[in-house]
Design a protein around this motif. Structure first.
Motif, PDB file in Angstrom:
ATOM      1  N   ASN A  46      15.640   2.259 -11.571  1.00 13.44           N
ATOM      2  CA  ASN A  46      15.810   2.664 -10.177  1.00 13.44           C
ATOM      3  C   ASN A  46      16.431   1.540  -9.358  1.00 13.44           C
ATOM      4  O   ASN A  46      17.372   1.760  -8.576  1.00 13.44           O
ATOM      5  CB  ASN A  46      14.453   3.059  -9.594  1.00 13.44           C
ATOM      6  N   ILE A  47      15.920   0.324  -9.542  1.00 15.05           N
ATOM      7  CA  ILE A  47      16.453  -0.815  -8.786  1.00 15.05           C
ATOM      8  C   ILE A  47      17.889  -1.119  -9.213  1.00 15.05           C
ATOM      9  O   ILE A  47      18.765  -1.386  -8.374  1.00 15.05           O
ATOM     10  CB  ILE A  47      15.545  -2.046  -8.984  1.00 15.05           C
ATOM     11  N   GLN A  48      18.156  -1.073 -10.518  1.00 13.82           N
ATOM     12  CA  GLN A  48      19.499  -1.372 -11.000  1.00 13.82           C
ATOM     13  C   GLN A  48      20.502  -0.346 -10.499  1.00 13.82           C
ATOM     14  O   GLN A  48      21.644  -0.691 -10.127  1.00 13.82           O
ATOM     15  CB  GLN A  48      19.508  -1.419 -12.527  1.00 13.82           C
ATOM     16  N   THR A  49      20.129   0.917 -10.463  1.00 17.31           N
ATOM     17  CA  THR A  49      21.017   1.961  -9.964  1.00 17.31           C
ATOM     18  C   THR A  49      21.388   1.719  -8.506  1.00 17.31           C
ATOM     19  O   THR A  49      22.555   1.860  -8.098  1.00 17.31           O
ATOM     20  CB  THR A  49      20.365   3.341 -10.119  1.00 17.31           C
ATOM     21  N   ARG A  50      20.401   1.321  -7.719  1.00 19.08           N
ATOM     22  CA  ARG A  50      20.674   1.080  -6.301  1.00 19.08           C
ATOM     23  C   ARG A  50      21.505  -0.177  -6.094  1.00 19.08           C
ATOM     24  O   ARG A  50      22.300  -0.267  -5.156  1.00 19.08           O
ATOM     25  CB  ARG A  50      19.366   1.004  -5.528  1.00 19.08           C
ATOM     26  N   PRO A  65       0.811  -1.228   0.000  1.00 21.00           N
ATOM     27  CA  PRO A  65       0.000   0.000   0.000  1.00 21.00           C
ATOM     28  C   PRO A  65       0.839   1.272   0.000  1.00 21.00           C
ATOM     29  O   PRO A  65       0.393   2.320  -0.472  1.00 21.00           O
ATOM     30  CB  PRO A  65      -0.818  -0.128   1.290  1.00 21.00           C
ATOM     31  N   SER A  66       2.068   1.190   0.521  1.00 22.81           N
ATOM     32  CA  SER A  66       2.953   2.358   0.505  1.00 22.81           C
ATOM     33  C   SER A  66       3.678   2.500  -0.821  1.00 22.81           C
ATOM     34  O   SER A  66       4.452   3.450  -1.009  1.00 22.81           O
ATOM     35  CB  SER A  66       3.978   2.263   1.643  1.00 22.81           C
ATOM     36  N   GLY A  67       3.457   1.538  -1.755  1.00 24.32           N
ATOM     37  CA  GLY A  67       4.034   1.637  -3.089  1.00 24.32           C
ATOM     38  C   GLY A  67       5.403   1.018  -3.230  1.00 24.32           C
ATOM     39  O   GLY A  67       6.107   1.301  -4.205  1.00 24.32           O
ATOM     40  N   ALA A  68       5.817   0.136  -2.289  1.00 26.34           N
ATOM     41  CA  ALA A  68       7.169  -0.408  -2.296  1.00 26.34           C
ATOM     42  C   ALA A  68       7.177  -1.923  -2.445  1.00 26.34           C
ATOM     43  O   ALA A  68       6.172  -2.605  -2.180  1.00 26.34           O
ATOM     44  CB  ALA A  68       7.900  -0.010  -1.015  1.00 26.34           C
ATOM     45  N   ILE A  69       8.320  -2.466  -2.878  1.00 23.35           N
ATOM     46  CA  ILE A  69       8.594  -3.906  -2.857  1.00 23.35           C
ATOM     47  C   ILE A  69       9.881  -4.118  -2.077  1.00 23.35           C
ATOM     48  O   ILE A  69      10.727  -3.220  -1.974  1.00 23.35           O
ATOM     49  CB  ILE A  69       8.731  -4.502  -4.269  1.00 23.35           C
ATOM     50  N   PHE A  70      10.025  -5.324  -1.505  1.00 23.37           N
ATOM     51  CA  PHE A  70      11.246  -5.621  -0.756  1.00 23.37           C
ATOM     52  C   PHE A  70      12.235  -6.319  -1.681  1.00 23.37           C
ATOM     53  O   PHE A  70      11.909  -7.314  -2.330  1.00 23.37           O
ATOM     54  CB  PHE A  70      10.936  -6.519   0.436  1.00 23.37           C
ATOM     55  N   VAL A  71      13.451  -5.759  -1.746  1.00 22.21           N
ATOM     56  CA  VAL A  71      14.538  -6.345  -2.525  1.00 22.21           C
ATOM     57  C   VAL A  71      15.708  -6.605  -1.574  1.00 22.21           C
ATOM     58  O   VAL A  71      16.150  -5.676  -0.865  1.00 22.21           O
ATOM     59  CB  VAL A  71      14.986  -5.399  -3.661  1.00 22.21           C
ATOM     60  N   PRO A  72      16.194  -7.860  -1.499  1.00 19.88           N
ATOM     61  CA  PRO A  72      17.317  -8.154  -0.592  1.00 19.88           C
ATOM     62  C   PRO A  72      18.493  -7.204  -0.801  1.00 19.88           C
ATOM     63  O   PRO A  72      18.821  -6.842  -1.937  1.00 19.88           O
ATOM     64  CB  PRO A  72      17.690  -9.594  -0.969  1.00 19.88           C
ATOM     65  N   TYR A  73      19.079  -6.787   0.300  1.00 18.25           N
ATOM     66  CA  TYR A  73      20.206  -5.861   0.368  1.00 18.25           C
ATOM     67  C   TYR A  73      19.802  -4.400   0.096  1.00 18.25           C
ATOM     68  O   TYR A  73      20.599  -3.490   0.330  1.00 18.25           O
ATOM     69  CB  TYR A  73      21.346  -6.252  -0.590  1.00 18.25           C
ATOM     70  N   LEU A  74      18.587  -4.207  -0.401  1.00 18.85           N
ATOM     71  CA  LEU A  74      18.127  -2.832  -0.669  1.00 18.85           C
ATOM     72  C   LEU A  74      16.992  -2.417   0.247  1.00 18.85           C
ATOM     73  O   LEU A  74      16.629  -1.238   0.300  1.00 18.85           O
ATOM     74  CB  LEU A  74      17.674  -2.694  -2.123  1.00 18.85           C
ATOM     75  N   ASP A  75      16.401  -3.407   0.942  1.00 21.36           N
ATOM     76  CA  ASP A  75      15.241  -3.156   1.798  1.00 21.36           C
ATOM     77  C   ASP A  75      14.051  -2.751   0.917  1.00 21.36           C
ATOM     78  O   ASP A  75      13.930  -3.211  -0.215  1.00 21.36           O
ATOM     79  CB  ASP A  75      15.553  -2.096   2.849  1.00 21.36           C
ATOM     80  N   ASP A  76      13.190  -1.858   1.388  1.00 24.08           N
ATOM     81  CA  ASP A  76      12.009  -1.464   0.614  1.00 24.08           C
ATOM     82  C   ASP A  76      12.395  -0.454  -0.465  1.00 24.08           C
ATOM     83  O   ASP A  76      13.059   0.545  -0.184  1.00 24.08           O
ATOM     84  CB  ASP A  76      10.948  -0.843   1.526  1.00 24.08           C
ATOM     85  N   VAL A  77      11.939  -0.740  -1.683  1.00 19.47           N
ATOM     86  CA  VAL A  77      12.196   0.146  -2.811  1.00 19.47           C
ATOM     87  C   VAL A  77      10.853   0.652  -3.331  1.00 19.47           C
ATOM     88  O   VAL A  77      10.002  -0.145  -3.752  1.00 19.47           O
ATOM     89  CB  VAL A  77      12.958  -0.566  -3.940  1.00 19.47           C
ATOM     90  N   VAL A  78      10.630   1.950  -3.284  1.00 22.84           N
ATOM     91  CA  VAL A  78       9.367   2.531  -3.744  1.00 22.84           C
ATOM     92  C   VAL A  78       9.368   2.596  -5.267  1.00 22.84           C
ATOM     93  O   VAL A  78      10.271   3.202  -5.875  1.00 22.84           O
ATOM     94  CB  VAL A  78       9.162   3.938  -3.154  1.00 22.84           C
ATOM     95  N   ILE A  79       8.371   1.956  -5.884  1.00 22.42           N
ATOM     96  CA  ILE A  79       8.264   1.957  -7.349  1.00 22.42           C
ATOM     97  C   ILE A  79       6.883   2.406  -7.825  1.00 22.42           C
ATOM     98  O   ILE A  79       6.652   2.540  -9.026  1.00 22.42           O
ATOM     99  CB  ILE A  79       8.565   0.562  -7.937  1.00 22.42           C
ATOM    100  N   SER A  80       5.965   2.638  -6.899  1.00 23.04           N
ATOM    101  CA  SER A  80       4.619   3.078  -7.281  1.00 23.04           C
ATOM    102  C   SER A  80       4.680   4.419  -7.997  1.00 23.04           C
ATOM    103  O   SER A  80       5.443   5.313  -7.611  1.00 23.04           O
ATOM    104  CB  SER A  80       3.724   3.196  -6.046  1.00 23.04           C
TER     105      SER A  80
END
Length: 358
Positions: free
Chosen positions: A131-135, A106-121
């Motif tokens: 965005n994910i690749q840059t991080r 609901p907050s617009g994020a997904i969990f990616v290991p080593y990155l924690d929550d990544v907002v993509i909404s």
């Protein structure tokens, strides 16, 4: 052989005007009579609409982005490649790892290991991938990301009824219009009488006649996730009685119908019976719409009377809107009513034409 007419009332196909207006002279009339003229139309325009009167409202069309943006409730699949032999992301001996079915919170994020929550909404799938690749480059400079978006219910619309194939349809893009959806659903059911297209969006409801939607490109709005589309028949109607071309329930065939158009829909007035000085429209108002000022009726039951023997009455009838539930009543002249009676007994007494000169 004899016949007495004492106590015998004249047969009538419709009420006589005298009987209708007589009520207004009573000490406590039960209904109000309004003689409709062009001047009176100005006052009547401020009167409340009858409770069964519906007005269509439709949002304005606008252009959206070419690709879908991610919303809460969507799911994404991530495939991450990394050629580094000591990668933290991939398993030993493998060059890629897959993370399937990541639901956007609901907050617009997904969990990616080593990155924690990544907002993509709010991002497109390509923007979210970047965005994910840059991080990820912070922990694995050689990592590359592939993102596959699967739209959830918030990126789909429901087609409830009135088309060949109802169902839930995903939105292929944010530029997907309602006409495209209707076409995908097989088109509007041809058996529907005067179909209306209704849009439920959040707490608001919009409606438009299918004919207007199909004929005006500016009405072809873009859909939003969660929209519900209902196509149904327009169930508004008025009734016709008296010396009209027919006596029946008449359904609205367009958004607004004037008194003159209503008579035309009925086949006009009966030349042999109708009293052109007294065409009536009967309407009932709820108690909360009754008042004492010029902006509301004095009584819940109102009779609107039209004199179609003069230009003022004709033009007034062309501008007076019929409302759902109204009754259009063409009265019968007293002379014609008498002629009808004598026509029944004329063969016996030779009186069939005795009133023809009256």
């Amino acid at each position: 052989m004899s016949l007495s007419l004492t106590g015998c009332s004249l047969p009538r196909g419709a009420a006589l005007m005298q009987e209708v207006v007589r009520e207004t002279k009573a000490d406590s009339p039960s209904f109000q009579v309004i003689e409709v003229t062009r001047a009176e139309l100005t006052t009547l325009a401020h009167w409340p609409r009858a409770p069964r009167q519906t007005k269509t409202y439709w949002p304005k069309a606008s252009k959206g982005p070419a690709s879908s943006t991610i919303r809460a409730g969507d799911t994404v699949d991530l495939i991450i490649w990394d050629s580094n032999d000591n990668s933290l992301i991939t398993s030993p001996g493998q060059k890629s790892t897959e993370m399937r079915g990541l639901t956007v919170s609901p907050s617009g994020a997904i969990f990616v290991p080593y990155l924690d929550d990544v907002v993509i909404s709010g991002m497109t799938a390509n923007d979210a991938r970047r965005n994910i690749q840059t991080r990820l480059t912070e922990i694995s400079p050689s990592a590359q990301v592939q993102l596959i978006l699967k739209q959830g219910l918030q990126n789909s619309v429901d087609m409830v009824s009135g088309v060949v194939t109802p169902g839930t349809y995903p939105l292929p893009s944010r530029n997907y219009s309602i006409l495209s959806l209707l076409s995908q659903g097989g088109g509007i059911d041809k058996s529907l009488r005067n179909p209306l297209v209704r849009l439920l969006r959040g707490s608001k409801t919009y409606s438009i006649r299918a004919e207007a939607l199909l004929s005006d490109q500016s009405r072809n709005i873009l859909l939003q996730g969660g929209d519900t589309i209902i196509v149904r028949e327009d169930d508004r109607y008025f009734t016709a009685l008296g010396a009209t071309g027919s006596e029946k329930i008449v359904y609205f065939d367009k958004e607004a119908i004037t008194a003159m158009e209503a008579l035309s829909m009925l086949g006009g007035l009966s030349d042999a019976r109708a009293n052109l000085k007294a065409v009536l429209v009967l309407r009932e108002y709820p108690a909360q719409q009754v008042g004492t000022g010029r902006t509301s009726p004095d009584l819940p039951y109102v009779v609107f009377a039209f004199d179609l023997t003069n230009a003022d009455g004709l033009f007034a009838a062309r501008s007076f809107d019929i409302q759902p539930g109204d009754t259009v009543l063409a009265t019968e002249s007293a002379v014609n009513a008498a002629r009808a009676l004598f026509g029944l007994i004329g063969s016996a007494f030779g009186l069939a034409n005795t009133v023809s000169g009256n």
